[in-house]
Write a protein that holds these residues in place. Structure first.
Motif, PDB file in Angstrom:
ATOM      1  N   LYS A 150       0.829  -1.206   0.000  1.00 14.50           N
ATOM      2  CA  LYS A 150       0.000   0.000   0.000  1.00 14.50           C
ATOM      3  C   LYS A 150       0.866   1.260   0.000  1.00 14.50           C
ATOM      4  CE  LYS A 150      -3.993  -2.083   2.287  1.00 14.50           C
ATOM      5  NZ  LYS A 150      -4.842  -2.125   3.519  1.00 14.50           N
ATOM      6  N   ALA A 153       2.338   1.653  -3.426  1.00  7.76           N
ATOM      7  CA  ALA A 153       1.276   2.055  -4.362  1.00  7.76           C
ATOM      8  C   ALA A 153       0.973   3.542  -4.224  1.00  7.76           C
ATOM      9  CB  ALA A 153       0.018   1.228  -4.108  1.00  7.76           C
ATOM     10  N   LEU A 154       1.022   4.059  -2.997  1.00  8.90           N
ATOM     11  CA  LEU A 154       0.789   5.484  -2.778  1.00  8.90           C
ATOM     12  C   LEU A 154       1.895   6.322  -3.414  1.00  8.90           C
ATOM     13  CD1 LEU A 154      -0.907   7.691  -1.448  1.00  8.90           C
ATOM     14  CD2 LEU A 154       0.450   7.375   0.644  1.00  8.90           C
ATOM     15  N   ARG A 156       3.731   5.372  -5.918  1.00 11.64           N
ATOM     16  CA  ARG A 156       3.575   5.223  -7.369  1.00 11.64           C
ATOM     17  C   ARG A 156       2.494   6.175  -7.891  1.00 11.64           C
ATOM     18  NH1 ARG A 156       3.235   0.217  -7.355  1.00 11.64           N
ATOM     19  NH2 ARG A 156       5.264  -0.343  -8.213  1.00 11.64           N
ATOM     20  N   GLU A 157       1.400   6.285  -7.149  1.00 10.02           N
ATOM     21  CA  GLU A 157       0.318   7.185  -7.560  1.00 10.02           C
ATOM     22  C   GLU A 157       0.800   8.636  -7.583  1.00 10.02           C
ATOM     23  OE1 GLU A 157      -4.174   8.543  -6.086  1.00 10.02           O
ATOM     24  OE2 GLU A 157      -3.153   6.839  -5.151  1.00 10.02           O
ATOM     25  N   GLU A 158       1.573   9.028  -6.571  1.00 12.69           N
ATOM     26  CA  GLU A 158       2.095  10.395  -6.520  1.00 12.69           C
ATOM     27  C   GLU A 158       3.070  10.650  -7.658  1.00 12.69           C
ATOM     28  OE1 GLU A 158       3.773  10.605  -2.643  1.00 12.69           O
ATOM     29  OE2 GLU A 158       1.849  10.924  -1.623  1.00 12.69           O
ATOM     30  N   GLN A 159       3.888   9.644  -7.959  1.00 10.38           N
ATOM     31  CA  GLN A 159       4.863   9.787  -9.032  1.00 10.38           C
ATOM     32  C   GLN A 159       4.200   9.961 -10.398  1.00 10.38           C
ATOM     33  OE1 GLN A 159       8.569   9.383  -9.058  1.00 10.38           O
ATOM     34  NE2 GLN A 159       8.230  10.017  -6.947  1.00 10.38           N
ATOM     35  N   MET A 160       3.009   9.371 -10.557  1.00  8.38           N
ATOM     36  CA  MET A 160       2.334   9.383 -11.850  1.00  8.38           C
ATOM     37  C   MET A 160       1.425  10.598 -12.041  1.00  8.38           C
ATOM     38  SD  MET A 160       3.525   6.887 -13.517  1.00  8.38           S
ATOM     39  CE  MET A 160       2.381   6.844 -14.897  1.00  8.38           C
ATOM     40  N   HIS A 161       1.345  11.491 -11.060  1.00  3.60           N
ATOM     41  CA  HIS A 161       0.478  12.657 -11.190  1.00  3.60           C
ATOM     42  C   HIS A 161       0.890  13.535 -12.374  1.00  3.60           C
ATOM     43  CE1 HIS A 161      -1.142  12.629  -6.775  1.00  3.60           C
ATOM     44  NE2 HIS A 161      -1.791  11.793  -7.571  1.00  3.60           N
ATOM     45  N   HIS A 164       0.233  11.909 -15.854  1.00  4.07           N
ATOM     46  CA  HIS A 164      -1.198  11.945 -16.159  1.00  4.07           C
ATOM     47  C   HIS A 164      -1.649  13.358 -16.522  1.00  4.07           C
ATOM     48  CE1 HIS A 164      -1.876   8.064 -13.604  1.00  4.07           C
ATOM     49  NE2 HIS A 164      -1.480   7.799 -14.837  1.00  4.07           N
ATOM     50  N   LYS A 233       7.808   4.486 -13.603  1.00  5.19           N
ATOM     51  CA  LYS A 233       7.552   3.066 -13.347  1.00  5.19           C
ATOM     52  C   LYS A 233       8.854   2.302 -13.165  1.00  5.19           C
ATOM     53  CE  LYS A 233       3.197   3.042 -15.926  1.00  5.19           C
ATOM     54  NZ  LYS A 233       2.506   2.571 -17.161  1.00  5.19           N
TER      55      LYS A 233
END
Length: 288
Positions: A150, A153-154, A156-161, A164, A233
């Protein structure tokens, strides 16, 4: 390097092909500043409107990162596995001494051996927090794996902002190009009494807006967003290696085997060979 080469090749092929086919660059060059003002300004404005301050703050460094490539290289993964080997071996032989290293990594003689890892706050924090948790008897392998999953994953989500957000901008650019083209048509219709050669130039200038929106979207911004996403990634695999080693250790596997599990979880292009890692671990044992 390859990013710059890709941009140069795109520009040369598009505009070179246009010029060689007999197209007049003067029409594009005359309209370019005004169309860029409309399309580029609207794109930047909508980017600011639709994203948080944190995303805006990280956009510049992220664009530089897209051209520089991944942060973590093969040598860094080897260093990480060596660091994990030393920490896990110490955790099993002298847990009290381990606390000094995980509570103050900046002054740890083990962490200091690997300055690039020590300089990365998030990587050090994950390692120290997980080792601290296991020392407090939070050592169920499946629970720790879930928590680490988790947390990663958090990250990774921040890195992909930013990737996106750039992709959203790329999706909007063709429509903004149409806006610029429509404004050009309105301008042309206001001069309908002009000679055909003047009207032709004005219509050509208007169409530059459509061209520019599509070109920027699919020729530059979308590929840049894709490149940045791939870099993010790739770098995230560094944290996956940490998780693999930690979970293997909690399953009470031998330290060497835990490190080997981590080695095999690294991407192939940055994965140290078995022999290289084995020699590095052998040197650590000799120095101890």
């Amino acid at each position: 390097m390859f990013g710059v080469l890709g941009i140069v090749l795109t520009l040369v092929m598009v505009f070179g092909g246009y010029a060689l086919s007999g197209g007049k660059m003067g029409v594009i060059l005359h309209a370019l500043p005004f169309e860029m003002m409309i399309i580029g300004g609207a794109a930047v404005g909508s980017y600011i409107l639709s994203n948080s301050g944190a995303v805006l703050k990280h956009t510049g460094p992220a664009l530089v990162r897209a051209f520089k490539g991944p942060v973590w290289q093969a040598g860094d993964h080897e260093d990480l596995l060596c660091l994990m080997f030393q920490l896990l071996r110490l955790a099993r032989s002298n847990p009290v001494e381990l606390e000094e290293h995980i509570e103050n990594p900046e002054s740890s003689e083990i962490f200091k051996i690997y300055p690039r890892i020590l300089a990365h706050h998030e990587a050090v924090s994950i390692i120290a927090d997980t080792l601290r948790s296991t020392s407090l008897n939070y050592d169920d392998p499946y629970q720790v794996e879930d928590v680490l999953g988790k947390r990663i994953a958090l990250i990774r989500e921040e890195q992909m902002h930013v990737p996106h957000a750039l992709q959203s901008m790329a999706d909007a650019l063709p429509a903004l190009g149409i806006v610029a083209a429509v404004l050009g048509v309105i301008k042309t219709m206001g001069s309908i009494d002009k000679p055909p050669e003047v009207l032709g130039e004005m219509i050509g200038s208007a169409l530059v807006g459509t061209f520019l929106g599509v070109f920027l979207a699919y020729g530059l911004v979308a590929p840049l967003a894709q490149r940045l996403g791939d870099v993010c990634k790739h770098d995230m695999s560094f944290f996956d290696v940490i998780k693999s080693v930690m979970v293997a250790s909690l399953h009470q596997h031998a330290t060497n085997l835990c490190v080997e599990v981590g080695r095999q979880s690294a991407p192939e292009d940055v994965r140290p060979s078995f022999v290289t890692l084995e020699n590095a671990l052998r040197d650590i044992k000799r120095a101890a």
